[in-house]
Scaffold this motif. Structure first.
Motif, PDB file in Angstrom:
ATOM      1  N   LEU A 182       1.085  -0.635  -0.020  1.00  0.00           N
ATOM      2  CA  LEU A 182       0.164   0.441  -0.144  1.00  0.00           C
ATOM      3  C   LEU A 182       0.813   1.578  -0.061  1.00  0.00           C
ATOM      4  CD1 LEU A 182      -1.982  -1.134   2.882  1.00  0.00           C
ATOM      5  CD2 LEU A 182      -2.813  -1.355   0.512  1.00  0.00           C
ATOM      6  N   PRO A 183       1.381   1.477  -1.213  1.00  0.00           N
ATOM      7  CA  PRO A 183       2.305   3.052  -1.262  1.00  0.00           C
ATOM      8  C   PRO A 183       1.275   4.468  -0.550  1.00  0.00           C
ATOM      9  CG  PRO A 183       1.252   2.197  -3.380  1.00  0.00           C
ATOM     10  CD  PRO A 183       0.784   1.313  -2.662  1.00  0.00           C
ATOM     11  N   VAL A 184       1.762   4.678   0.040  1.00  0.00           N
ATOM     12  CA  VAL A 184       0.689   6.107   1.371  1.00  0.00           C
ATOM     13  C   VAL A 184       1.573   6.956   0.545  1.00  0.00           C
ATOM     14  CG1 VAL A 184       1.166   7.468   3.688  1.00  0.00           C
ATOM     15  CG2 VAL A 184       1.520   4.776   3.150  1.00  0.00           C
ATOM     16  N   VAL A 185       0.083   8.150   0.379  1.00  0.00           N
ATOM     17  CA  VAL A 185       0.000   9.353  -0.421  1.00  0.00           C
ATOM     18  C   VAL A 185       0.797  10.236   0.733  1.00  0.00           C
ATOM     19  CG1 VAL A 185      -1.024  11.478  -0.747  1.00  0.00           C
ATOM     20  CG2 VAL A 185      -1.538   9.153  -1.630  1.00  0.00           C
ATOM     21  N   TYR A 186       1.613  11.515   1.158  1.00  0.00           N
ATOM     22  CA  TYR A 186       2.267  11.736   2.124  1.00  0.00           C
ATOM     23  C   TYR A 186       3.077  13.502   1.799  1.00  0.00           C
ATOM     24  CZ  TYR A 186       3.550  11.501   7.145  1.00  0.00           C
ATOM     25  OH  TYR A 186       3.364  11.716   8.365  1.00  0.00           O
ATOM     26  N   THR A 187       1.706  13.940   1.839  1.00  0.00           N
ATOM     27  CA  THR A 187       2.192  15.318   1.199  1.00  0.00           C
ATOM     28  C   THR A 187       2.774  17.030   2.373  1.00  0.00           C
ATOM     29  OG1 THR A 187       0.282  16.176   0.916  1.00  0.00           O
ATOM     30  CG2 THR A 187       0.736  15.212  -1.075  1.00  0.00           C
ATOM     31  N   ARG A 188       2.569  16.673   3.613  1.00  0.00           N
ATOM     32  CA  ARG A 188       2.138  17.601   4.673  1.00  0.00           C
ATOM     33  C   ARG A 188       2.513  17.688   6.017  1.00  0.00           C
ATOM     34  NH1 ARG A 188      -4.082  20.244   4.826  1.00  0.00           N
ATOM     35  NH2 ARG A 188      -5.074  18.023   5.760  1.00  0.00           N
ATOM     36  N   SER A 189       3.247  18.191   7.259  1.00  0.00           N
ATOM     37  CA  SER A 189       3.450  17.761   8.438  1.00  0.00           C
ATOM     38  C   SER A 189       1.946  17.561   9.335  1.00  0.00           C
ATOM     39  CB  SER A 189       4.514  18.137   8.983  1.00  0.00           C
ATOM     40  OG  SER A 189       4.520  20.164   8.568  1.00  0.00           O
ATOM     41  N   GLY A 190       1.134  18.259   8.738  1.00  0.00           N
ATOM     42  CA  GLY A 190      -0.333  18.108   9.887  1.00  0.00           C
ATOM     43  C   GLY A 190      -1.023  19.480   8.912  1.00  0.00           C
ATOM     44  N   GLY A 197       4.024  21.552   3.427  1.00  0.00           N
ATOM     45  CA  GLY A 197       4.949  20.698   2.917  1.00  0.00           C
ATOM     46  C   GLY A 197       5.459  19.718   4.110  1.00  0.00           C
ATOM     47  N   LEU A 198       6.237  19.265   4.139  1.00  0.00           N
ATOM     48  CA  LEU A 198       6.972  17.684   4.837  1.00  0.00           C
ATOM     49  C   LEU A 198       7.267  18.609   6.158  1.00  0.00           C
ATOM     50  CD1 LEU A 198       6.574  15.120   2.869  1.00  0.00           C
ATOM     51  CD2 LEU A 198       5.242  15.242   4.908  1.00  0.00           C
ATOM     52  N   ARG A 199       8.314  18.706   7.200  1.00  0.00           N
ATOM     53  CA  ARG A 199       8.974  18.847   7.779  1.00  0.00           C
ATOM     54  C   ARG A 199      10.574  18.041   7.193  1.00  0.00           C
ATOM     55  NH1 ARG A 199       6.861  17.491  14.227  1.00  0.00           N
ATOM     56  NH2 ARG A 199       9.313  15.659  13.745  1.00  0.00           N
ATOM     57  N   PRO A 200      11.782  18.799   7.583  1.00  0.00           N
ATOM     58  CA  PRO A 200      12.515  18.219   7.080  1.00  0.00           C
ATOM     59  C   PRO A 200      13.136  16.122   7.435  1.00  0.00           C
ATOM     60  CG  PRO A 200      12.784  20.524   8.273  1.00  0.00           C
ATOM     61  CD  PRO A 200      11.974  19.866   8.101  1.00  0.00           C
ATOM     62  N   ASP A 201      12.314  16.335   8.455  1.00  0.00           N
ATOM     63  CA  ASP A 201      12.388  15.090   9.024  1.00  0.00           C
ATOM     64  C   ASP A 201      11.555  13.664   8.542  1.00  0.00           C
ATOM     65  OD1 ASP A 201      10.632  15.261   9.910  1.00  0.00           O
ATOM     66  OD2 ASP A 201      11.360  15.009  12.614  1.00  0.00           O
ATOM     67  N   GLN A 202      10.834  14.069   7.283  1.00  0.00           N
ATOM     68  CA  GLN A 202       9.857  13.722   6.400  1.00  0.00           C
ATOM     69  C   GLN A 202      10.153  13.992   5.651  1.00  0.00           C
ATOM     70  OE1 GLN A 202       6.282  15.700   8.132  1.00  0.00           O
ATOM     71  NE2 GLN A 202       5.924  13.998   9.950  1.00  0.00           N
ATOM     72  N   HIS A 203      11.170  14.161   4.582  1.00  0.00           N
ATOM     73  CA  HIS A 203      11.256  14.054   3.178  1.00  0.00           C
ATOM     74  C   HIS A 203      11.180  13.020   2.322  1.00  0.00           C
ATOM     75  CE1 HIS A 203      15.280  13.038   4.792  1.00  0.00           C
ATOM     76  NE2 HIS A 203      15.507  12.981   3.746  1.00  0.00           N
ATOM     77  N   ARG A 204      11.692  11.453   3.502  1.00  0.00           N
ATOM     78  CA  ARG A 204      11.430  10.262   2.176  1.00  0.00           C
ATOM     79  C   ARG A 204       9.985   9.629   2.529  1.00  0.00           C
ATOM     80  NH1 ARG A 204      15.665   5.577   4.703  1.00  0.00           N
ATOM     81  NH2 ARG A 204      14.665   5.557   2.415  1.00  0.00           N
ATOM     82  N   PHE A 205       9.625  10.633   2.881  1.00  0.00           N
ATOM     83  CA  PHE A 205       7.694  10.408   2.725  1.00  0.00           C
ATOM     84  C   PHE A 205       6.833  10.707   1.666  1.00  0.00           C
ATOM     85  CE2 PHE A 205       8.330  10.794   7.616  1.00  0.00           C
ATOM     86  CZ  PHE A 205       9.133   9.706   8.251  1.00  0.00           C
ATOM     87  N   GLU A 206       7.747  11.469   1.246  1.00  0.00           N
ATOM     88  CA  GLU A 206       6.927  12.563   0.073  1.00  0.00           C
ATOM     89  C   GLU A 206       6.151  11.540  -0.961  1.00  0.00           C
ATOM     90  OE1 GLU A 206       7.217  16.783  -1.634  1.00  0.00           O
ATOM     91  OE2 GLU A 206       8.508  15.956  -0.984  1.00  0.00           O
ATOM     92  N   ALA A 207       4.932  12.376  -0.797  1.00  0.00           N
ATOM     93  CA  ALA A 207       4.170  11.101  -2.417  1.00  0.00           C
ATOM     94  C   ALA A 207       2.668  12.047  -2.318  1.00  0.00           C
ATOM     95  CB  ALA A 207       4.472   9.603  -2.295  1.00  0.00           C
ATOM     96  N   ASP A 208       2.736  12.151  -4.272  1.00  0.00           N
ATOM     97  CA  ASP A 208       0.977  12.946  -4.142  1.00  0.00           C
ATOM     98  C   ASP A 208       0.585  11.798  -3.992  1.00  0.00           C
ATOM     99  OD1 ASP A 208       1.996  12.131  -7.013  1.00  0.00           O
ATOM    100  OD2 ASP A 208       2.421  14.572  -6.957  1.00  0.00           O
TER     101      ASP A 208
END
Length: 461
Positions: free
Chosen positions: A163-171, A176-187
């Motif tokens: 299940l690849p995950v959409v993850y575009t923002r920290s809250g 966008g995402l926090r610096p420690d979330q950069h691996r997660f970015e996917a639209d």
């Protein structure tokens, strides 16, 4: 399809009850082609040495977190909660490589097989290289981390729903995402492309769906775009929702609605959706989920470990909402413990016994939860059928009548004892696609796991 193998179980859990002399035929695709009770064993059938029950789907897993188990169980100062745990977990998420992920996941998936799971739904958001944000090179294939998980599943012999995950923002409100979330970015476009590629690969026992991290991690625009991309495609859609009270409060502040309420009133929910955790759900939200046909995935071991809280299990059950369980952060890796604590949490909160039981319909708490997990797990993994039924993959568990807690019990009490009376593994063998799987992973899997752990934690962080 003509049967390639026949199994005979003197006792088997079929259609929600124990039945005797059950003949099961396995076709060339590794699915049950026939399941018939009250049938003597024909010549050539393999007679099983113990009672047969369905295996379960592990409907929510973050495989990489197996490398973090046991490393967050101390508090040196201040308050420790889900959010502080998450920040510490990122130390692992920010550096694990595809090779290390395969090693960790191979060990995990072998442990999940021993825990009675034969399919795992992998909620996968470690998409990009660890150092990409600091000038590192992109992967040769953007799905390198995903392929590491499929290779691990092949190593262990377990089925995998990726299940690849959409993850575009920290809250809520973030751009966008926090610096420690950069691996997660996917639209949504990236995730749908990934899902299609995984399905097209045609790997044995591997299928795919999609996921959104959460309402705080994916915007309304992300949700709409994914909805448009999917159309009527029959793929499972998973999302973390209402796990933490802070998340619920933030959602209300940002949208004027609670998370499950927002999903329901926006019209997204249908039978493809799986709401993971759904811990803090109001009665009206449970009713809305029931009307939509969506299911829920409860992860009692992780939810207890993280201090999430308890969901309203009696109300979910009374409304007939499909439910199943998952190992999530991997602090527990067998479904027996998940079902046990699903019931025990309610007993502690309500100061009652046999909360999940339905007198007059199903008086056994274990049986009601087990049957719910069998049915709900099928949908969570993207299957039309699961369990000891024609058309389902030929996965099952053979019980050991000599196991702790099962010895000497009458047949009708066996499932109750598996969930509430056992100590250790009650299986004699685990079957996947019509084949008995080895009890333990090859030594090379354990060695690779230990090497990965040394590499990941040698700094002591």
């Amino acid at each position: 399809m003509e049967a390639l193998k026949r199994l005979h179980a003197p006792l088997a859990w079929v259609d929600g009850r124990w039945q005797r002399d059950v003949l099961l035929s396995v076709d060339a695709a590794g699915h049950w082609s026939e399941v018939t009770a009250n049938m003597p064993a024909p010549p050539g059938a393999e007679v099983l040495a113990g009672p047969l029950i369905p295996s379960l789907v592990n409907a929510h897993s973050h495989a990489f977190q197996r490398a973090f188990v046991g490393l967050a169980e101390r508090r040196d100062a201040g308050q420790d909660d889900f959010w502080s745990w998450r920040d510490r977990m990122y130390a692992l998420a920010l550096r694990i490589s595809p090779q290390q992920l395969r090693a960790v996941a191979s060990q995990l998936y072998a442990e999940l097989l021993r825990g009675g799971y034969t399919q795992v739904c992998e909620f996968h958001y470690l998409h990009h290289p660890a150092d990409l944000a600091h000038g590192g090179q992109a992967f040769d294939d953007e799905l390198d981390m995903a392929w590491a998980l499929t290779e691990a599943a092949q190593d262990a012999g377990i089925g995998l729903t990726l299940l690849p995950v959409v993850y575009t923002r920290s809250g809520f409100g973030a751009t966008g995402l926090r610096p420690d979330q950069h691996r997660f970015e996917a639209d949504a476009d990236w995730v749908w492309r990934a899902c299609q590629r995984i399905m097209a690969a045609g790997l044995p026992r591997v299928n795919a769906g999609v996921a959104l991290h959460s309402l705080r991690g994916a915007s309304a625009a992300d949700m709409l775009r994914l909805h448009q991309q999917l159309g009527a495609a029959e793929v499972p859609i998973h999302i973390h929702v209402a796990e933490q009270t802070a998340e619920v409060a933030d959602c209300v502040q940002a949208t004027g609605k609670r998370p499950i309420q927002w999903l329901a009133e926006e019209g997204y929910l249908d039978a493809r959706w799986q709401l993971v955790h759904a811990t803090h759900a109001e009665p009206a939200e449970i009713e809305a989920v029931a009307r939509s046909g969506a299911g829920i995935v409860i992860c009692p071991g992780t939810e207890a470990n993280l201090g999430d809280g308890l969901t309203d299990l009696p109300r979910w059950l009374s409304h007939g909402v499909p439910l199943t369980v998952g190992s999530d952060s991997q602090v527990t890796r067998g479904w027996v413990e998940e079902l046990r604590w699903l019931e025990y949490g309610q007993r502690l909160a309500l100061r009652q016994r046999n909360v999940a039981a339905a007198p007059g319909v199903q008086p056994s708490s274990a049986a009601r939860l087990f049957d719910a997990a069998v049915s709900g797990g099928a949908r969570a993994a993207g299957f039309a059928a699961w369990g000891l039924t024609p058309g389902a993959r030929a996965d099952a568990l053979v019980l050991n009548r000599e196991a702790d807690g099962l010895r000497g019990l009458p047949d009708e009490a066996l499932l109750d004892a598996v969930v509430f009376g056992g100590n250790g593994s009650p299986w004699q063998s685990v079957w996947v696609a019509g084949r008995a799987r080895p009890w333990r992973a090859p030594e090379r899997v354990g060695d690779a796991f230990e090497a990965a752990m040394r590499e990941l934690w040698q700094s002591g962080s």
